[in-house]
Enzyme design. Structure first.
Site, mmCIF file in Angstrom:
data_model
loop_
_atom_site.group_PDB
_atom_site.id
_atom_site.type_symbol
_atom_site.label_atom_id
_atom_site.label_comp_id
_atom_site.label_asym_id
_atom_site.label_seq_id
_atom_site.Cartn_x
_atom_site.Cartn_y
_atom_site.Cartn_z
ATOM 1 N N SER A 128 0.877 -1.153 0.253
ATOM 2 C CA SER A 128 -0.125 -0.204 0.042
ATOM 3 C C SER A 128 0.929 1.159 -0.016
ATOM 4 O O SER A 128 1.972 1.246 0.460
ATOM 5 C CB SER A 128 -0.622 -0.032 1.346
ATOM 6 O OG SER A 128 -1.462 1.333 1.385
ATOM 7 N N TYR A 152 -1.744 -1.339 11.178
ATOM 8 C CA TYR A 152 -2.103 -1.690 9.531
ATOM 9 C C TYR A 152 -0.849 -1.463 8.744
ATOM 10 O O TYR A 152 -0.257 -2.190 7.831
ATOM 11 C CB TYR A 152 -3.112 -1.031 8.930
ATOM 12 C CG TYR A 152 -3.553 -1.387 7.351
ATOM 13 C CD1 TYR A 152 -3.614 -2.609 6.847
ATOM 14 C CD2 TYR A 152 -3.055 -0.317 6.702
ATOM 15 C CE1 TYR A 152 -3.910 -2.745 5.714
ATOM 16 C CE2 TYR A 152 -3.305 -0.352 5.212
ATOM 17 C CZ TYR A 152 -3.522 -1.653 4.782
ATOM 18 O OH TYR A 152 -3.627 -1.867 3.479
ATOM 19 N N LYS A 156 2.245 -4.029 6.750
ATOM 20 C CA LYS A 156 2.406 -3.934 5.164
ATOM 21 C C LYS A 156 3.919 -3.740 5.204
ATOM 22 O O LYS A 156 4.617 -4.542 4.281
ATOM 23 C CB LYS A 156 1.831 -2.807 4.621
ATOM 24 C CG LYS A 156 0.215 -3.149 4.415
ATOM 25 C CD LYS A 156 -0.016 -4.318 3.383
ATOM 26 C CE LYS A 156 -1.476 -4.535 3.492
ATOM 27 N NZ LYS A 156 -1.826 -5.902 2.917
HETATM 28 P P1 NAD Z 1 -11.167 -6.700 1.262
HETATM 29 O O1 NAD Z 1 -11.305 -6.804 2.409
HETATM 30 O O2 NAD Z 1 -12.230 -6.481 0.098
HETATM 31 O O3 NAD Z 1 -10.413 -8.369 0.369
HETATM 32 C C1 NAD Z 1 -9.746 -9.144 1.318
HETATM 33 C C2 NAD Z 1 -10.055 -10.544 1.149
HETATM 34 O O4 NAD Z 1 -9.253 -11.497 2.046
HETATM 35 C C3 NAD Z 1 -11.561 -10.642 1.934
HETATM 36 O O5 NAD Z 1 -12.406 -11.621 0.862
HETATM 37 C C4 NAD Z 1 -11.395 -11.452 2.878
HETATM 38 O O6 NAD Z 1 -12.732 -12.174 3.539
HETATM 39 C C5 NAD Z 1 -10.293 -12.181 2.709
HETATM 40 N N1 NAD Z 1 -9.244 -12.811 3.883
HETATM 41 C C6 NAD Z 1 -8.979 -11.722 4.973
HETATM 42 N N2 NAD Z 1 -8.313 -12.193 5.956
HETATM 43 C C7 NAD Z 1 -8.208 -13.539 5.494
HETATM 44 C C8 NAD Z 1 -7.542 -14.949 5.963
HETATM 45 N N3 NAD Z 1 -6.730 -14.814 7.159
HETATM 46 N N4 NAD Z 1 -7.507 -15.867 5.439
HETATM 47 C C9 NAD Z 1 -8.302 -16.085 4.129
HETATM 48 N N5 NAD Z 1 -9.022 -14.842 3.768
HETATM 49 C C10 NAD Z 1 -8.702 -13.622 4.380
HETATM 50 O O7 NAD Z 1 -9.923 -5.835 0.931
HETATM 51 P P2 NAD Z 1 -9.233 -5.394 -0.518
HETATM 52 O O8 NAD Z 1 -9.818 -3.769 -0.694
HETATM 53 O O9 NAD Z 1 -9.788 -6.119 -1.646
HETATM 54 O O10 NAD Z 1 -7.663 -5.466 -0.300
HETATM 55 C C11 NAD Z 1 -7.060 -6.432 -0.660
HETATM 56 C C12 NAD Z 1 -5.548 -6.109 -0.213
HETATM 57 O O11 NAD Z 1 -5.100 -5.061 -0.665
HETATM 58 C C13 NAD Z 1 -5.460 -6.205 1.149
HETATM 59 O O12 NAD Z 1 -4.191 -6.896 1.559
HETATM 60 C C14 NAD Z 1 -5.332 -4.771 1.615
HETATM 61 O O13 NAD Z 1 -4.438 -4.477 2.658
HETATM 62 C C15 NAD Z 1 -4.494 -4.200 0.407
HETATM 63 N N6 NAD Z 1 -4.762 -2.753 0.007
HETATM 64 C C16 NAD Z 1 -6.044 -2.331 -0.160
HETATM 65 C C17 NAD Z 1 -6.435 -0.986 -0.355
HETATM 66 C C18 NAD Z 1 -7.808 -0.583 -0.425
HETATM 67 O O14 NAD Z 1 -7.770 0.639 -0.381
HETATM 68 N N7 NAD Z 1 -8.741 -1.227 -0.677
HETATM 69 C C19 NAD Z 1 -5.195 -0.269 -0.583
HETATM 70 C C20 NAD Z 1 -3.933 -0.673 -0.410
HETATM 71 C C21 NAD Z 1 -3.835 -2.028 -0.189
HETATM 72 C C1 UD1 Z 2 -6.682 5.391 3.938
HETATM 73 C C2 UD1 Z 2 -5.901 4.775 5.065
HETATM 74 C C3 UD1 Z 2 -4.751 4.214 4.210
HETATM 75 C C4 UD1 Z 2 -5.082 3.119 3.219
HETATM 76 C C5 UD1 Z 2 -5.875 4.213 2.215
HETATM 77 C C6 UD1 Z 2 -6.313 3.252 1.022
HETATM 78 C C7 UD1 Z 2 -6.293 6.111 6.928
HETATM 79 C C8 UD1 Z 2 -5.640 7.069 8.041
HETATM 80 N N1 UD1 Z 2 -5.725 5.964 5.887
HETATM 81 O O1 UD1 Z 2 -6.188 6.524 3.413
HETATM 82 O O2 UD1 Z 2 -3.890 3.680 5.262
HETATM 83 O O3 UD1 Z 2 -3.760 3.002 2.466
HETATM 84 O O4 UD1 Z 2 -7.117 4.532 2.863
HETATM 85 O O5 UD1 Z 2 -7.152 2.256 1.659
HETATM 86 O O6 UD1 Z 2 -7.630 5.633 7.038
HETATM 87 N N2 UD1 Z 2 -12.001 11.849 3.528
HETATM 88 C C9 UD1 Z 2 -13.041 12.854 3.851
HETATM 89 N N3 UD1 Z 2 -14.125 12.330 4.434
HETATM 90 C C10 UD1 Z 2 -14.454 10.830 4.635
HETATM 91 C C11 UD1 Z 2 -13.446 10.264 4.423
HETATM 92 C C12 UD1 Z 2 -12.233 10.713 3.709
HETATM 93 O O7 UD1 Z 2 -12.680 14.121 3.919
HETATM 94 O O8 UD1 Z 2 -15.378 10.894 5.025
HETATM 95 C C13 UD1 Z 2 -10.753 12.331 3.162
HETATM 96 C C14 UD1 Z 2 -9.428 11.939 3.618
HETATM 97 O O9 UD1 Z 2 -9.222 13.057 4.482
HETATM 98 C C15 UD1 Z 2 -8.570 11.870 2.537
HETATM 99 C C16 UD1 Z 2 -9.392 11.486 1.183
HETATM 100 O O10 UD1 Z 2 -10.783 11.836 1.630
HETATM 101 O O11 UD1 Z 2 -8.204 13.276 2.156
HETATM 102 C C17 UD1 Z 2 -9.277 10.056 1.096
HETATM 103 O O12 UD1 Z 2 -9.637 9.281 2.117
HETATM 104 P P1 UD1 Z 2 -9.474 7.762 2.175
HETATM 105 O O13 UD1 Z 2 -10.592 7.142 1.302
HETATM 106 O O14 UD1 Z 2 -10.024 7.223 3.705
HETATM 107 O O15 UD1 Z 2 -7.929 7.326 1.847
HETATM 108 P P2 UD1 Z 2 -6.616 7.828 2.576
HETATM 109 O O16 UD1 Z 2 -6.672 8.775 3.350
HETATM 110 O O17 UD1 Z 2 -5.781 7.638 1.277
#
Ligand code: NAD
Ligand code: UD1
Length: 340
Positions: A128, A152, A156
């Protein structure tokens, strides 16, 4: 693609995982999904099959359970692993750090041990942009200093370090550490998307619920950031583009040496106010919002330099902000959220 065998996708029923499985199946890959449904619902599986027009293997189980992992590797010839499974809510991670370290760190250690035991050293890992902490400048390059301010983010960063140490200790590991920026949007079919439990933490799911009348207004966290309009700036990326980035990473793994961090973002930053305006254009009516205080831990701006992804993976994001809003709104409206 030089990797033979099936692709094990942990967390393949989740938001990014489900979109990636559709792309893998469309590209002709054999796929084994392992998910324990802690943040997904079983009804996503037939939707993936419908969209891909093909079947895949599903194993319900916990990535922290070595016995389950070993049985998957015994039953299938796994050529590479895409490792999404993990917990991802920053706020929750400060309340439940042990859950985060067990799922995100211990789960990955068990996975890497199993891969090593079965001679599979090809991994695509979900990292991330949070590993950059509060960057000194933007756009963010992979060489920037790394830091984390919550469990978190630390989980990572620890997995990244673990992968670097492992790759340095033993030849043959090819690991893409994909640092995602802010994934949003949904599958254009309206069949797959993000289904946040309870009150959404992230901007887009919250904004979509306000636009749909399910919440009264969006609180904009902070109006005095050093950004053009004072609200926070992020690099929003369509989840279908992101899913395709994983295919590109798989295809390029053979050319990687060790553990290589790669940003997956568009390279463009949009402010919270710009995001509200963009979604208003899509939905065709004003979306209520008001300014509130900054959210603790938030940074002013965060967007990628996506050059390395283009050079190493031949990948770049092609779907624009209007497309992210349209597909996100379609998912919100389609009723799919309620049905899942
Ligand atoms: P998500 O929660 O939708 O998907 C994660 C999946 O993993 C889910 O289906 C959950 O049931 C499964 N899971 C969790 N723990 C498990 C375990 N111990 N065993 C088996 N299955 C398990 O999340 P996502 O948004 O699809 O994110 C996927 C990955 O990407 C995560 O590792 C997350 O940290 C990373 N990531 C997500 C974002 C984001 O904004 N969505 C940003 C940066 C990184
Ligand atoms: C969040 C996580 C980050 C993660 C990323 C992607 C936190 C502190 N950080 O970051 O670790 O990698 O999501 O999953 O949670 N915002 C508003 N109002 C809201 C929600 C968000 O103004 O109700 C603003 C936030 O201040 C930010 C932007 O929208 O400026 C995006 O927010 P968000 O979607 O939560 O993502 P990140 O802050 O980038």
């Amino acid at each position: 693609m030089h990797i033979t065998g099936s692709i094990l996708v942990t967390g393949g029923a989740g938001f990014i995982g489900s979109h990636t499985v559709v792309e893998l199946l469309a590209a002709g890959r054999e796929v084994v999904v392992l998910d324990n449904f802690c943040n997904a619902k079983p009804s996503v599986l037939p939707r993936i099959r419908t969209l891909a027009g093909r079947d895949f293997t599903f194993q319900e189980g916990d990535v922290c359970d070595k016995g389950t992992l070993e049985s998957v590797f015994r039953k299938h010839d796994i050529g590479a692993v895409i490792h999404f499974a993990g917990l991802k809510a920053v706020g929750e991670s400060t309340r439940l750090p042990l859950d985060y370290y067990r799922n995100n760190l211990s789960g990955t250690i068990g996975l890497l041990e199993t891969m090593q035991a079965f001679g599979c050293r090809n991994l695509v890992f979900s990292s991330s942009a949070t590993v950059y902490g509060d960057p000194a400048e933007v756009p963010i390059r992979e060489s920037f200093p790394l830091s984390a301010t919550n469990p978190y983010g630390r989980s990572k960063l620890m997995v990244e370090d673990l992968c670097r140490d492992l790759a340095a200790s033993e030849a043959g590991w090819r690991i893409a550490l994909l640092r995602y920026f802010n994934p949003v949007g949904a599958h254009p079919s309206g069949l797959l998307g993000e289904d946040p439990q309870g009150i959404p933490n992230n901007l887009m799911p919250y904004l979509l619920q306000v636009a749909a009348g399910q919440r009264p207004f969006l609180e904009v966290f902070g109006q005095d950031y050093p950004t053009p309009d004072g609200s926070g700036v992020r690099d929003y990326l369509h989840v279908v583009d992101l899913a395709k980035g994983h295919l590109a990473a798989l295809g390029a793994l053979h050319g990687l040496q060790g553990a290589v961090p790669i940003n997956l973002g568009t390279g463009k930053g949009y402010s919270v106010l710009e995001m509200i305006q963009a979604l208003e254009r899509t939905v065709g009516h004003p979306i209520p919002w008001r300014f509130g205080p900054r959210r603790p831990g938030d940074i002013a701006q965060c967007y990628a330099d996506p050059t390395r992804a283009q050079e190493l993976l031949g990948w770049r994001a092609v779907l624009d902000l209007d497309c992210m809003c349209r597909d996100g709104w379609n998912w919100q409206q389609s009723g799919a959220v309620a049905q899942i």
